[in-house]
Write an enzyme that holds these catalytic residues in place. Structure first.
Site, short mmCIF file in Angstrom:
data_model
loop_
_atom_site.label_atom_id
_atom_site.label_comp_id
_atom_site.label_asym_id
_atom_site.label_seq_id
_atom_site.Cartn_x
_atom_site.Cartn_y
_atom_site.Cartn_z
N HIS A 157 4.41 -24.99 30.58
CA HIS A 157 5.20 -24.11 29.72
C HIS A 157 5.23 -24.66 28.30
CE1 HIS A 157 6.71 -22.48 33.54
NE2 HIS A 157 7.06 -21.42 32.84
N LYS A 161 10.82 -25.67 26.54
CA LYS A 161 11.47 -25.45 27.84
C LYS A 161 12.24 -26.69 28.26
CE LYS A 161 10.65 -23.57 32.45
NZ LYS A 161 11.73 -22.57 32.28
#
Length: 272
Positions: A157, A161
């Site tokens: 990600h 995040k």
């Protein structure tokens, strides 16, 4: 039939703006509330303007009680603490609560279960159609292959995040564990490897986490057996897929009995 009245929480965030855009573009839906945390610099702004879809006269506020009193559904991609508070309010209001929040603890889930006695709660670590189909396939492959096939889940990600493994990785791990009829607990999963770890323990489900750049979400489930590997993957290219899935869940939840549902229920693929 009257329009479905939806409140979006975290309206100024990336997912919040995608949700507002999605609701704005779908007939039969109406945005009736846009919420942000107390002290947010966007309070008082027009949510449609902030989302880039034009003035909608829905001002961003920080009072969930007033917003939920005039709503049929609440869509929530926020933080565990906020989600738990909202689940209690959703139960009081008897409305649909769609939860895309990740990083929930076992204690948090117990509170959500309690709220689901009175509210229709639809929760998933990922709201996209593709990821939930992937989870169904992972379950089927997991129950088909014998334990000689090691299961590893790899996810990447964007650099911002804050939780790891991702909610989607956990969702996929739970699907794999369900296929093998084991719980996804400390005994059956490996979240971190460092130093002299020794040989891989058979029957465990491994997780590997990558973070960097602006990656929306890449997930792969690897079944590594003797002399062969099977890899099932999903790549998210735009956050709008999560917003579309969440809105679909809110629509599906109308008229349902109170309970704790998943996107598998929404898509009708629990039997795969």
């Amino acid at each position: 039939m009257s329009d479905l009245r939806i409140v979006v929480v975290g309206a100024a965030g990336r997912m919040g703006r995608h949700l507002i855009q999605t609701i704005n573009g779908m007939p039969g839906l109406v945005l009736t509330g846009a919420l942000e945390r107390t002290g947010s610099p966007v309070l008082g702004q027009d949510s449609g303007t902030l989302a880039g879809c034009g003035i909608n006269n829905i001002i961003i506020k920080d009072d969930p009680l007033a917003a939920l009193a005039a709503a049929d559904a609440l869509i929530d991609f926020t933080t565990p603490a906020t989600t738990i508070q909202l689940s209690e309010l959703s139960a009081q209001a008897r409305i649909v609560h769609v939860i895309g929040t990740t990083g929930l603890s076992a204690e948090d889930l117990e509170k959500i279960e309690a709220a689901a006695r009175h509210a229709v709660i639809i929760r998933s670590g990922n709201m996209s159609l593709g990821v939930n189909l992937l989870a169904a396939l992972v379950k089927r492959v997991s129950e088909t292959l014998d334990p000689a096939f090691d299961i590893e889940i790899l996810e990447m990600h964007h650099r911002m995040k804050i939780d790891a493994p991702s909610g989607t990785a956990i969702l996929l791990g739970e699907a794999a564990a369900k296929g093998r009829k084991i719980p996804l607990d400390e005994k059956h999963s490996t979240r971190v490897r460092e130093g002299h770890t020794g040989a891989r323990e058979q029957g465990t489900i491994g997780f590997a986490t990558l973070r960097g750049g602006t990656v929306v979400g890449d997930h792969s489930v690897i079944f590594a057996g003797p002399s062969e590997r099977i890899t099932l993957s999903h790549i998210a290219e735009d956050r709008s897929i999560f917003a579309q899935g969440a809105v679909r869940a809110a629509i599906w939840g109308q008229g349902r009995k109170p309970g704790h549902y998943s996107m598998m229920d929404v898509l009708g693929i629990n039997d795969i």
